[in-house]
Design a protein around this motif. Structure first.
Motif, PDB file in Angstrom:
ATOM      1  N   UNK A  98      11.652  56.440  -6.454  1.00 19.83           N
ATOM      2  CA  UNK A  98      11.140  55.166  -5.933  1.00 19.83           C
ATOM      3  C   UNK A  98      12.278  54.172  -5.788  1.00 19.83           C
ATOM      4  N   UNK A  99      12.146  53.303  -4.824  1.00 20.16           N
ATOM      5  CA  UNK A  99      13.064  52.174  -4.699  1.00 20.16           C
ATOM      6  C   UNK A  99      12.940  51.337  -5.984  1.00 20.16           C
ATOM      7  N   UNK A 100      14.056  50.810  -6.458  1.00 19.06           N
ATOM      8  CA  UNK A 100      13.976  49.912  -7.610  1.00 19.06           C
ATOM      9  C   UNK A 100      13.078  48.725  -7.308  1.00 19.06           C
ATOM     10  N   UNK A 101      13.158  48.224  -6.076  1.00 18.79           N
ATOM     11  CA  UNK A 101      12.332  47.076  -5.706  1.00 18.79           C
ATOM     12  C   UNK A 101      10.851  47.434  -5.610  1.00 18.79           C
ATOM     13  N   UNK A 102      10.542  48.705  -5.338  1.00 17.84           N
ATOM     14  CA  UNK A 102       9.141  49.136  -5.392  1.00 17.84           C
ATOM     15  C   UNK A 102       8.631  49.026  -6.823  1.00 17.84           C
ATOM     16  N   UNK A 103       9.412  49.514  -7.762  1.00 19.84           N
ATOM     17  CA  UNK A 103       9.013  49.428  -9.168  1.00 19.84           C
ATOM     18  C   UNK A 103       8.818  47.964  -9.564  1.00 19.84           C
ATOM     19  N   UNK A 104       9.753  47.105  -9.164  1.00 26.77           N
ATOM     20  CA  UNK A 104       9.630  45.678  -9.452  1.00 26.77           C
ATOM     21  C   UNK A 104       8.378  45.097  -8.810  1.00 26.77           C
ATOM     22  N   UNK A 105       8.084  45.521  -7.578  1.00 25.51           N
ATOM     23  CA  UNK A 105       6.929  44.969  -6.867  1.00 25.51           C
ATOM     24  C   UNK A 105       5.601  45.373  -7.487  1.00 25.51           C
ATOM     25  N   UNK A 106       5.616  46.351  -8.371  1.00 28.90           N
ATOM     26  CA  UNK A 106       4.388  46.748  -9.075  1.00 28.90           C
ATOM     27  C   UNK A 106       4.058  45.810 -10.242  1.00 28.90           C
ATOM     28  N   UNK A 107       4.967  44.896 -10.571  1.00 28.40           N
ATOM     29  CA  UNK A 107       4.716  44.025 -11.729  1.00 28.40           C
ATOM     30  C   UNK A 107       3.423  43.211 -11.637  1.00 28.40           C
ATOM     31  N   UNK A 108       3.028  42.689 -10.484  1.00 26.81           N
ATOM     32  CA  UNK A 108       1.727  42.006 -10.464  1.00 26.81           C
ATOM     33  C   UNK A 108       0.585  42.939 -10.893  1.00 26.81           C
ATOM     34  N   UNK A 109       0.586  44.162 -10.392  1.00 28.58           N
ATOM     35  CA  UNK A 109      -0.443  45.137 -10.788  1.00 28.58           C
ATOM     36  C   UNK A 109      -0.343  45.443 -12.276  1.00 28.58           C
ATOM     37  N   UNK A 110       0.882  45.636 -12.758  1.00 28.41           N
ATOM     38  CA  UNK A 110       1.085  45.981 -14.158  1.00 28.41           C
ATOM     39  C   UNK A 110       0.847  44.794 -15.092  1.00 28.41           C
ATOM     40  N   UNK A 111       0.812  43.591 -14.535  1.00 26.77           N
ATOM     41  CA  UNK A 111       0.572  42.385 -15.338  1.00 26.77           C
ATOM     42  C   UNK A 111      -0.902  42.004 -15.397  1.00 26.77           C
ATOM     43  N   UNK A 112      -1.649  42.419 -14.380  1.00 29.07           N
ATOM     44  CA  UNK A 112      -3.054  42.021 -14.306  1.00 29.07           C
ATOM     45  C   UNK A 112      -3.819  42.532 -15.531  1.00 29.07           C
ATOM     46  N   UNK A 113      -4.409  41.605 -16.255  1.00 32.51           N
ATOM     47  CA  UNK A 113      -5.181  41.956 -17.433  1.00 32.51           C
ATOM     48  C   UNK A 113      -4.354  42.208 -18.674  1.00 32.51           C
ATOM     49  N   UNK A 114      -3.032  42.084 -18.570  1.00 32.20           N
ATOM     50  CA  UNK A 114      -2.191  42.362 -19.739  1.00 32.20           C
ATOM     51  C   UNK A 114      -1.376  41.152 -20.183  1.00 32.20           C
ATOM     52  N   UNK A 115      -1.535  40.037 -19.486  1.00 32.86           N
ATOM     53  CA  UNK A 115      -0.857  38.816 -19.891  1.00 32.86           C
ATOM     54  C   UNK A 115      -1.915  37.827 -20.380  1.00 32.86           C
ATOM     55  N   UNK A 116      -1.469  36.756 -20.977  1.00 29.19           N
ATOM     56  CA  UNK A 116      -2.406  35.798 -21.557  1.00 29.19           C
ATOM     57  C   UNK A 116      -3.179  35.045 -20.481  1.00 29.19           C
ATOM     58  N   UNK A 117      -4.444  34.858 -20.709  1.00 32.09           N
ATOM     59  CA  UNK A 117      -5.264  34.028 -19.845  1.00 32.09           C
ATOM     60  C   UNK A 117      -5.506  32.693 -20.525  1.00 32.09           C
ATOM     61  N   UNK A 118      -5.272  31.621 -19.808  1.00 26.34           N
ATOM     62  CA  UNK A 118      -5.510  30.285 -20.360  1.00 26.34           C
ATOM     63  C   UNK A 118      -6.884  29.800 -19.918  1.00 26.34           C
ATOM     64  N   UNK A 119      -7.650  29.278 -20.870  1.00 27.69           N
ATOM     65  CA  UNK A 119      -8.961  28.714 -20.536  1.00 27.69           C
ATOM     66  C   UNK A 119      -8.796  27.633 -19.482  1.00 27.69           C
ATOM     67  N   UNK A 120      -9.653  27.660 -18.485  1.00 31.07           N
ATOM     68  CA  UNK A 120      -9.621  26.662 -17.429  1.00 31.07           C
ATOM     69  C   UNK A 120      -8.618  26.938 -16.324  1.00 31.07           C
ATOM     70  N   UNK A 121      -8.080  28.151 -16.292  1.00 29.98           N
ATOM     71  CA  UNK A 121      -7.088  28.468 -15.259  1.00 29.98           C
ATOM     72  C   UNK A 121      -7.691  28.356 -13.866  1.00 29.98           C
ATOM     73  N   UNK A 122      -6.988  27.634 -13.000  1.00 27.17           N
ATOM     74  CA  UNK A 122      -7.359  27.498 -11.603  1.00 27.17           C
ATOM     75  C   UNK A 122      -6.639  28.564 -10.781  1.00 27.17           C
ATOM     76  N   UNK A 123      -5.353  28.776 -11.100  1.00 27.88           N
ATOM     77  CA  UNK A 123      -4.569  29.807 -10.419  1.00 27.88           C
ATOM     78  C   UNK A 123      -3.299  30.089 -11.196  1.00 27.88           C
ATOM     79  N   UNK A 124      -2.746  31.261 -10.928  1.00 26.26           N
ATOM     80  CA  UNK A 124      -1.449  31.643 -11.461  1.00 26.26           C
ATOM     81  C   UNK A 124      -0.529  31.947 -10.296  1.00 26.26           C
ATOM     82  N   UNK A 125       0.730  31.579 -10.423  1.00 23.11           N
ATOM     83  CA  UNK A 125       1.693  31.742  -9.342  1.00 23.11           C
ATOM     84  C   UNK A 125       2.917  32.475  -9.883  1.00 23.11           C
ATOM     85  N   UNK A 126       3.359  33.507  -9.162  1.00 23.22           N
ATOM     86  CA  UNK A 126       4.613  34.171  -9.496  1.00 23.22           C
ATOM     87  C   UNK A 126       5.723  33.148  -9.283  1.00 23.22           C
ATOM     88  N   UNK A 127       6.451  32.832 -10.343  1.00 19.85           N
ATOM     89  CA  UNK A 127       7.476  31.792 -10.277  1.00 19.85           C
ATOM     90  C   UNK A 127       8.880  32.384 -10.181  1.00 19.85           C
TER      91      UNK A 127
END
Length: 152
Positions: free
Chosen positions: A60-89
């Motif tokens: 795989x391209x290294x950037x392909x692996x990197x681009x999977x981070x949103x998928x790999x992050x979904x449901x595995x990072x902290x959720x803050x009560x009252x979240x309106x949106x999250x943005x990749x910074x």
């Protein structure tokens, strides 16, 4: 994903907050990424030529692996009560440590490094992320990922 109050963030610093499910990086995904990015280097798409390299097959391209981070992050990072949106910074660091061979499975492991309220209701969360390859000790990549979480 733990759902917490912003006031609890400090207690999570330095702790692993989640590990994703395994995701298969098959040749079709690699080929689609090559088409999307117009990066058709043989090591990614030519199985016969790639078999003659030290990798023994396509990777795989290294950037392909990197681009999977949103998928790999979904449901595995902290959720803050009252979240309106999250943005990749963005990322402070990314290192590609080991190639992901076609057909391998990867998963993400997330540790909260820091949480700073940049403006009222806007939290910059910093995670150390390790993308592991099933059955291989050296991870595919490590990254310091930044997410802006807006709570309302």
């Amino acid at each position: 994903m733990p759902m917490i109050k912003a006031s609890e963030l400090e207690s999570w610093k330095g702790k692993e907050v989640g590990v994703s499910d395994w995701v298969t990086v098959d040749q079709e995904r690699i080929n689609n990424f090559a088409d999307c990015t117009e990066d058709h280097q043989f090591i990614h798409i030519d199985e016969e030529a790639a078999a003659k390299t030290p990798f023994g097959g396509t990777i795989a391209h290294g950037l392909l692996t990197l681009s999977l981070l949103p998928k790999l992050s979904y449901g595995t990072t902290l959720g803050l009560e009252g979240t309106v949106m999250g943005i990749n910074y963005g990322f402070d660091k990314v290192r590609f440590l080991n190639p992901v061979r076609a057909g391998s499975k990867v998963r993400g492991r997330h540790t909260l490094v820091d949480a700073v309220e940049k403006q009222p209701g806007r939290w910059l969360l910093t995670y150390d992320v390790t993308v592991e390859i099933d059955g291989i000790e050296t991870p595919a990549l490590i990254a310091r990922s930044l997410a802006m979480v807006v709570v309302g």
